[in-house]
Design a protein around this motif. Structure first.
Motif, PDB file in Angstrom:
ATOM      1  N   ASP A  29       0.864  -1.170   0.000  1.00  0.00           N
ATOM      2  CA  ASP A  29       0.000   0.000   0.000  1.00  0.00           C
ATOM      3  C   ASP A  29       0.906   1.226   0.000  1.00  0.00           C
ATOM      4  OD1 ASP A  29      -2.194  -1.660   0.166  1.00  0.00           O
ATOM      5  OD2 ASP A  29      -2.439  -1.426   2.324  1.00  0.00           O
ATOM      6  N   LEU A  30       0.618   2.178  -0.882  1.00  0.00           N
ATOM      7  CA  LEU A  30       1.444   3.376  -1.005  1.00  0.00           C
ATOM      8  C   LEU A  30       0.658   4.608  -0.589  1.00  0.00           C
ATOM      9  CD1 LEU A  30       2.914   2.811  -4.585  1.00  0.00           C
ATOM     10  CD2 LEU A  30       4.103   2.487  -2.419  1.00  0.00           C
ATOM     11  N   ALA A  31       1.183   5.370   0.337  1.00  0.00           N
ATOM     12  CA  ALA A  31       0.603   6.666   0.698  1.00  0.00           C
ATOM     13  C   ALA A  31       1.476   7.728   0.038  1.00  0.00           C
ATOM     14  CB  ALA A  31       0.587   6.843   2.212  1.00  0.00           C
ATOM     15  N   ARG A  32       0.856   8.579  -0.749  1.00  0.00           N
ATOM     16  CA  ARG A  32       1.596   9.618  -1.468  1.00  0.00           C
ATOM     17  C   ARG A  32       0.886  10.944  -1.345  1.00  0.00           C
ATOM     18  NH1 ARG A  32       5.069   6.598  -1.185  1.00  0.00           N
ATOM     19  NH2 ARG A  32       6.263   5.582  -2.779  1.00  0.00           N
ATOM     20  N   LYS A  33       1.651  12.016  -1.298  1.00  0.00           N
ATOM     21  CA  LYS A  33       1.093  13.357  -1.301  1.00  0.00           C
ATOM     22  C   LYS A  33       1.085  13.844  -2.743  1.00  0.00           C
ATOM     23  CE  LYS A  33       1.277  17.634   1.303  1.00  0.00           C
ATOM     24  NZ  LYS A  33       1.987  18.366   2.361  1.00  0.00           N
ATOM     25  N   LYS A  37      -2.525  16.892  -1.301  1.00  0.00           N
ATOM     26  CA  LYS A  37      -3.432  15.971  -0.616  1.00  0.00           C
ATOM     27  C   LYS A  37      -2.842  14.572  -0.627  1.00  0.00           C
ATOM     28  CE  LYS A  37      -7.633  18.460  -1.708  1.00  0.00           C
ATOM     29  NZ  LYS A  37      -8.983  18.391  -2.233  1.00  0.00           N
ATOM     30  N   PHE A  38      -3.075  13.860   0.480  1.00  0.00           N
ATOM     31  CA  PHE A  38      -2.584  12.495   0.556  1.00  0.00           C
ATOM     32  C   PHE A  38      -3.574  11.546  -0.113  1.00  0.00           C
ATOM     33  CE2 PHE A  38       0.110  14.239   3.854  1.00  0.00           C
ATOM     34  CZ  PHE A  38       1.295  13.588   3.604  1.00  0.00           C
ATOM     35  N   VAL A  39      -3.033  10.586  -0.835  1.00  0.00           N
ATOM     36  CA  VAL A  39      -3.839   9.513  -1.430  1.00  0.00           C
ATOM     37  C   VAL A  39      -3.212   8.192  -1.023  1.00  0.00           C
ATOM     38  CG1 VAL A  39      -4.659  10.882  -3.385  1.00  0.00           C
ATOM     39  CG2 VAL A  39      -2.572   9.551  -3.622  1.00  0.00           C
ATOM     40  N   LEU A  40      -4.051   7.192  -0.901  1.00  0.00           N
ATOM     41  CA  LEU A  40      -3.584   5.843  -0.564  1.00  0.00           C
ATOM     42  C   LEU A  40      -3.891   4.947  -1.748  1.00  0.00           C
ATOM     43  CD1 LEU A  40      -2.479   3.817   1.540  1.00  0.00           C
ATOM     44  CD2 LEU A  40      -4.844   3.463   2.263  1.00  0.00           C
ATOM     45  N   GLU A  42      -3.923   1.240  -2.765  1.00  0.00           N
ATOM     46  CA  GLU A  42      -3.871  -0.096  -2.172  1.00  0.00           C
ATOM     47  C   GLU A  42      -3.478  -1.146  -3.195  1.00  0.00           C
ATOM     48  OE1 GLU A  42      -7.084  -0.162   1.381  1.00  0.00           O
ATOM     49  OE2 GLU A  42      -7.952  -0.236  -0.637  1.00  0.00           O
ATOM     50  N   GLU A  78     -12.893   6.551   1.265  1.00  0.00           N
ATOM     51  CA  GLU A  78     -12.037   7.492   1.989  1.00  0.00           C
ATOM     52  C   GLU A  78     -11.841   6.983   3.402  1.00  0.00           C
ATOM     53  OE1 GLU A  78     -12.978  11.609   1.709  1.00  0.00           O
ATOM     54  OE2 GLU A  78     -13.414  11.486  -0.422  1.00  0.00           O
ATOM     55  N   MET A  81      -7.327   9.247   9.252  1.00  0.00           N
ATOM     56  CA  MET A  81      -6.172   8.744   9.990  1.00  0.00           C
ATOM     57  C   MET A  81      -5.625   9.845  10.895  1.00  0.00           C
ATOM     58  SD  MET A  81      -3.188   8.387   7.199  1.00  0.00           S
ATOM     59  CE  MET A  81      -2.903   9.610   5.974  1.00  0.00           C
TER      60      MET A  81
END
Length: 86
Positions: A29-33, A37-40, A42, A78, A81
């Protein structure tokens, strides 16, 4: 009954450009800005060097992240966290 051959991994036979280690395919799973805005993302299939840990991203994955940033693709869901500051 005949067995189907195993699906070949996209990263099979690839070597790290930094240390020449073997690249292994892994689902993460990658969390990126993106655009503030942050997006995940999966279940992203990435390549990771078994020696130095460098990560490699297929162009299809990068395109998905770009489309997400431009809102062309609707988010599956959404999540909230907690945020900590050090």
């Amino acid at each position: 009954m005949k067995k189907m051959p195993a699906k070949q991994d996209f990263w099979e036979g690839e070597r790290c450009e930094y240390c020449k280690g073997r690249i292994i395919g892994k689902t993460v799973d990658l969390a990126r800005k993106v655009r503030g805005k942050f997006v995940l993302i999966e279940n992203a299939h990435v390549g990771i060097c078994a020696e130095c840990g460098a990560r490699y991203y297929p162009s299809k994955l990068l395109k998905t992240i770009e489309e997400t940033a431009r809102k062309r693709q609707k988010a599956k869901r959404e999540v909230r966290m907690p945020v900590y500051s050090l």
